[in-house]
Design a protein around this motif. Structure first.
Motif: not given
Length: 443
Positions: A190-191, A144-145, A176-183
């Motif tokens: 990931i951070i 889902y990301r 590749e690409g796409g959102v990394m998530g919500t803070p």
């Protein structure tokens, strides 16, 4: 918001060239704007992307095509139906099912704007629905990301869940690409740039969402947060990434919640049973230290949320929902904690043990196929319900809602059949054979 599309404009689906008429702007976000629209006579939601969003992520169209082709993992997802575009209008978008008005945002829950406030039963049901929804998505090999409370909605009366913003879903392992998530929801690895979004990082975000939902608080916001003068990017990277510490870590109290700042967490944490607190502790200790092996799986959350719902006890004095906690009962010699709301003594209701699970038999309890076969997670139709005798209100029973009869054995070894539509009287030591499992009643 810039109103990328105007009311009355028509765009067409790319597969069938079906017209979709724009009706009303519903809102906007970082990627685009969402409208209410009419697709061949049916109300739908239409998302149209900002041009800069498309330029920043050129694979967005490709992901949408893949999502549409794969189909929704379950009916909990407001999944893309078709891509839409129109000559003379820059960019593209997609149509998806329209969220019904009874579904409220989890942001409203966090801000305590939902009145009356959802019950613990509703929240446990929503927790199960979320865990099961992401289980279905991950089973299809998808990630889902961006799990966060901005992307999910729930019915405050039933706990039913809807998951939106599914255009960011990718195949697990796609780097590749796409959102990394919500803070605040992004996994620490990931951070710290040691990983990219995956099903493993989804599990972390799901645990944060469930904690938020039940505690109305973030699992990493404790004493360390109060010492931050400016919550800028470096500070957030420490708090949620490099120096992440669970606020209820049993081995490290350096980030414990502070009274006056984190009162929700302090109030709600002790209300829940030990088995749930242990899962959250695992999620934010081992789950942070060893993301590959320490994360709590969706299946574990599903079972925990069902058990949480089955553990509900009503206070006879104020009516508040409390929880049956086997650890407390064992430590106290059979006595539950006082009611968290009125502090008065609670008496345990009748209960039934089926295999290893104990279900409280309250006045409104229903048993489902799941209860007699825990591998099913089937709550579609009840197979039994607690009922009161039609002439003597002091006699309670369990009514057979199945098509097959039960075999009931009393404590003194009297055996009788319980036909469909009939009830077995609740009595100490009575055993009910449901066909695929047997339960024993305790008073």
């Amino acid at each position: 918001m810039s109103d990328l599309l105007k009311s009355g404009q028509t765009v067409h689906t790319e597969s069938s060239k079906t017209p979709s008429r724009v009706e009303q702007l519903l809102g906007g976000g970082g990627q685009g704007e969402v409208y209410r629209a009419n697709l061949a006579g049916q109300p739908v939601a239409l998302k149209w992307y900002y041009s800069h969003s498309i330029q920043a992520d050129p694979r967005q169209y490709e992901r949408l095509e893949a999502a549409i082709q794969s189909g929704a993992p379950s009916d909990r997802f407001l999944w893309p139906i078709d891509i839409v575009s129109e000559p003379g209008i820059e960019g593209f978008g997609y149509v998806m099912p329209l969220r019904e008005p009874q579904y409220k945002g989890f942001v409203d829950l966090m801000k305590r704007r939902i009145k009356p406030e959802p019950t613990f039963r509703t929240l446990a049901t929503a927790g199960f629905e979320l865990a099961d929804g992401f289980f279905q998505l991950h089973t299809k090999g998808l990630c889902y990301r961006d799990i966060s409370f901005g992307n999910v909605f729930f019915n405050p009366n039933t706990g039913d869940v809807l998951i939106c913003d599914n255009d960011n879903v990718t195949i697990n392992g796609d780097q590749e690409g796409g959102v990394m998530g919500t803070p605040r929801f992004i996994a620490p690895e990931i951070i710290t740039e040691q990983a990219r979004p995956s099903t493993q990082t989804d599990l972390y975000s799901l645990a944060v969402l469930l904690f938020y939902m039940l505690m109305i608080h973030h699992p990493l916001e404790g004493k360390k947060e109060t010492e931050i003068k400016c919550l800028d990017a470096p500070a957030m990277n420490k708090l949620y990434g490099t120096e992440a510490v669970f606020i209820f870590d049993p081995k490290d109290n350096s980030n414990a919640p502070v009274r006056g700042y984190h009162d929700n967490a302090l109030a709600f944490w002790p209300i829940y049973p030990q088995f749930l607190r242990e899962l959250f502790t695992k999620a934010f200790t081992k789950g942070i230290q060893d993301p590959e092996n320490g994360r709590v799986r969706e299946s574990e959350w599903r079972g925990a949320m069902v058990n949480l719902r089955d553990s509900i006890i009503y206070c006879p004095h104020c009516g508040a929902e409390n929880f049956y906690d086997p650890d407390v009962i064992k430590a106290s010699g059979g006595k539950p904690n006082p009611c968290w709301s009125c502090q008065k003594e609670i008496r345990l209701p009748p209960r039934i043990r089926i295999d290893k699970n104990i279900i409280m038999l309250n006045h409104d309890t229903k048993l489902f196929p799941h209860h007699i076969n825990v591998k099913l997670f089937d709550f579609s139709q009840p197979v039994a319900e607690v009922t009161r005798h039609h002439t003597d209100p002091n006699i309670w029973g369990i009514k057979n809602l199945m098509q097959e009869k039960w075999l009931c054995t009393t404590a003194d070894n009297q055996v009788k059949d319980v036909e469909p539509g009939r009830s077995a009287t609740m009595a100490e030591g009575t055993k009910i054979n449901f066909g695929k499992a047997e339960g024993e009643i305790r008073l």
